[in-house]
Write an enzyme that holds these catalytic residues in place. Structure first.
Site, PDB file in Angstrom:
ATOM      1  N   ASN A 175       0.861  -1.183   0.000  1.00  0.00           N
ATOM      2  CA  ASN A 175       0.000   0.000   0.000  1.00  0.00           C
ATOM      3  C   ASN A 175       0.899   1.234   0.000  1.00  0.00           C
ATOM      4  OD1 ASN A 175      -1.802   2.048   0.444  1.00  0.00           O
ATOM      5  ND2 ASN A 175      -2.413   1.382   2.505  1.00  0.00           N
ATOM      6  N   GLU A 212      -6.616   4.791   7.834  1.00  0.00           N
ATOM      7  CA  GLU A 212      -6.454   6.216   7.520  1.00  0.00           C
ATOM      8  C   GLU A 212      -7.730   6.783   6.897  1.00  0.00           C
ATOM      9  OE1 GLU A 212      -2.811   5.448   5.478  1.00  0.00           O
ATOM     10  OE2 GLU A 212      -1.976   4.898   7.418  1.00  0.00           O
ATOM     11  N   LYS A 239       0.120   4.244  -0.300  1.00  0.00           N
ATOM     12  CA  LYS A 239      -0.529   5.415   0.302  1.00  0.00           C
ATOM     13  C   LYS A 239      -0.319   6.641  -0.603  1.00  0.00           C
ATOM     14  CE  LYS A 239      -0.151   3.161   4.752  1.00  0.00           C
ATOM     15  NZ  LYS A 239      -0.076   3.264   6.192  1.00  0.00           N
ATOM     16  N   GLY A 296       2.629   2.613  10.742  1.00  0.00           N
ATOM     17  CA  GLY A 296       3.551   3.725  10.551  1.00  0.00           C
ATOM     18  C   GLY A 296       4.282   4.146  11.812  1.00  0.00           C
ATOM     19  N   SER A 307       3.571  -1.819  10.418  1.00  0.00           N
ATOM     20  CA  SER A 307       5.025  -1.847  10.643  1.00  0.00           C
ATOM     21  C   SER A 307       5.664  -3.195  10.321  1.00  0.00           C
ATOM     22  CB  SER A 307       5.369  -1.405  12.073  1.00  0.00           C
ATOM     23  OG  SER A 307       4.995  -0.046  12.269  1.00  0.00           O
ATOM     24  N   HIS A 322      -9.542   1.198   5.170  1.00  0.00           N
ATOM     25  CA  HIS A 322      -8.212   1.405   5.741  1.00  0.00           C
ATOM     26  C   HIS A 322      -8.311   2.374   6.911  1.00  0.00           C
ATOM     27  CE1 HIS A 322      -4.066   2.540   6.312  1.00  0.00           C
ATOM     28  NE2 HIS A 322      -3.766   1.381   5.738  1.00  0.00           N
ATOM     29  N   GLU A 371      -5.300  -4.637  10.787  1.00  0.00           N
ATOM     30  CA  GLU A 371      -4.279  -3.603  10.916  1.00  0.00           C
ATOM     31  C   GLU A 371      -4.540  -2.798  12.182  1.00  0.00           C
ATOM     32  OE1 GLU A 371      -2.325  -2.547   6.929  1.00  0.00           O
ATOM     33  OE2 GLU A 371      -4.136  -1.360   7.065  1.00  0.00           O
TER      34      GLU A 371
HETATM   35  P1  13P Z   1       3.093   0.600   7.668  1.00  0.00           P
HETATM   36  O1  13P Z   1       3.623  -0.711   7.113  1.00  0.00           O
HETATM   37  O2  13P Z   1       3.809   1.793   7.135  1.00  0.00           O
HETATM   38  O3  13P Z   1       2.994   0.559   9.159  1.00  0.00           O
HETATM   39  O4  13P Z   1       1.590   0.745   7.107  1.00  0.00           O
HETATM   40  C1  13P Z   1       0.726  -0.332   7.235  1.00  0.00           C
HETATM   41  C2  13P Z   1      -0.501  -0.050   6.454  1.00  0.00           C
HETATM   42  O5  13P Z   1      -1.265   0.830   6.789  1.00  0.00           O
HETATM   43  C3  13P Z   1      -0.735  -0.836   5.240  1.00  0.00           C
HETATM   44  O6  13P Z   1      -1.995  -0.590   4.730  1.00  0.00           O
END
Ligand code: 13P
Length: 255
Positions: free
Chosen positions: A11, A100, A13, A176, A216, A98, A170
């Site tokens: 992803n 976010e 982002k 992150g 992560s 997601h 997640e």
């Molecule tokens: P990170 O791997 O940067 O923690 O992000 C995970 C994520 O949100 C994947 O959709």
């Protein structure tokens, strides 16, 4: 028990330029040509067609995903992108829910449900993301939050949709932050989600559903996470922007 083909998604982002996205794709086409797992990349919308062209030209097994979609087919929805439009651009996988989108953009469980339904109804694969915040974890609400989000998102989903549904667990506090769930904690959450799917549908569907972990994941911790019996791969953010790291993570998922 059915064999679940591991799935690893990158992803991206809201990251990369068109040039760096193309360069990353070029490297992944080379390094992920012969995998026995399903790998997918989820670039920003404006880069989809370019990357689709590259993947198609190389006959790459890497699937093309989108990070979001709107549930309406077409109409006056300024700024939104429909599932049909994504399919038209060669997208086969779509993320819904997601964290976010839920916590930064403010999407409700109900909206995530409509999007999930629209993706599955259109014949695409949906990667439904669920997971608790740190406060919810500390209050012992992990399973309750996952259940609420999953039940809301899957309210209208039928058993034949399940072949095209992947659930991504997640935990918000692990995204992150560099703070990964321990393999044991992630496994416990995945086992609860699988039990929930069995309760909502049946055990064969639960046994066949891929439940992947995100938060992560990196080249160092992927193998131990993916070795857990109910973890069928991962959804990778930051580490998916580096071809070497993403390749190591994909190989760690191969069984
Ligand atoms: P990170 O791997 O940067 O923690 O992000 C995970 C994520 O949100 C994947 O959709």
């Amino acid at each position: 028990m059915p064999m679940r083909t591991p799935f690893v998604g990158g992803n991206w982002k809201m990251n990369a330029s068109l040039a760096s996205a193309a360069a990353l794709t070029e490297r992944l086409i080379g390094s992920l040509a012969d995998l026995d797992i399903q790998a997918a990349v989820f670039p920003p919308f404006p880069y989809l067609l370019r990357i689709r062209g590259m993947l198609a030209q190389a006959d790459s097994p890497i699937a093309l995903g989108a990070q979001d979609a709107y549930f309406q087919r077409d109409g006056a929805f300024t700024g939104e992108v429909s599932v049909a439009m994504l399919a038209d651009c060669g997208v086969t996988h779509v993320l819904t829910g997601h964290s976010e989108r839920r916590h930064v953009i403010g999407e409700s469980d109900e909206l995530v449900g409509k999007k999930t339904q629209a993706v599955l109804d259109a014949g695409l694969t949906c990667v439904l993301c669920i997971g608790e915040t740190l406060g919810q974890r500390e209050a012992g609400e992990t399973d309750a939050v996952n259940e609420r989000q999953a039940r809301a998102a899957l309210a209208a989903v039928t058993p034949d949709h399940f072949e095209r549904l992947i659930i991504a667990y997640e935990p918000v506090w692990a995204i992150g932050t560099g703070r990964t769930a321990t393999p044991g904690d992630a496994q416990a959450a995945h086992a609860s989600i699988r039990a929930l799917v069995a309760d909502m549908f049946d055990q064969p569907i639960a046994d066949a559903t891929r439940i992947i972990y995100g938060g992560s994941v990196n080249a160092e911790n992927a193998a131990e996470l993916f070795a857990q019996p109910d973890i069928d791969g991962g959804l990778i953010g930051g580490a998916s922007l580096d071809a070497d790291n993403f390749t190591v993570i994909c190989r760690a998922a191969a069984r």
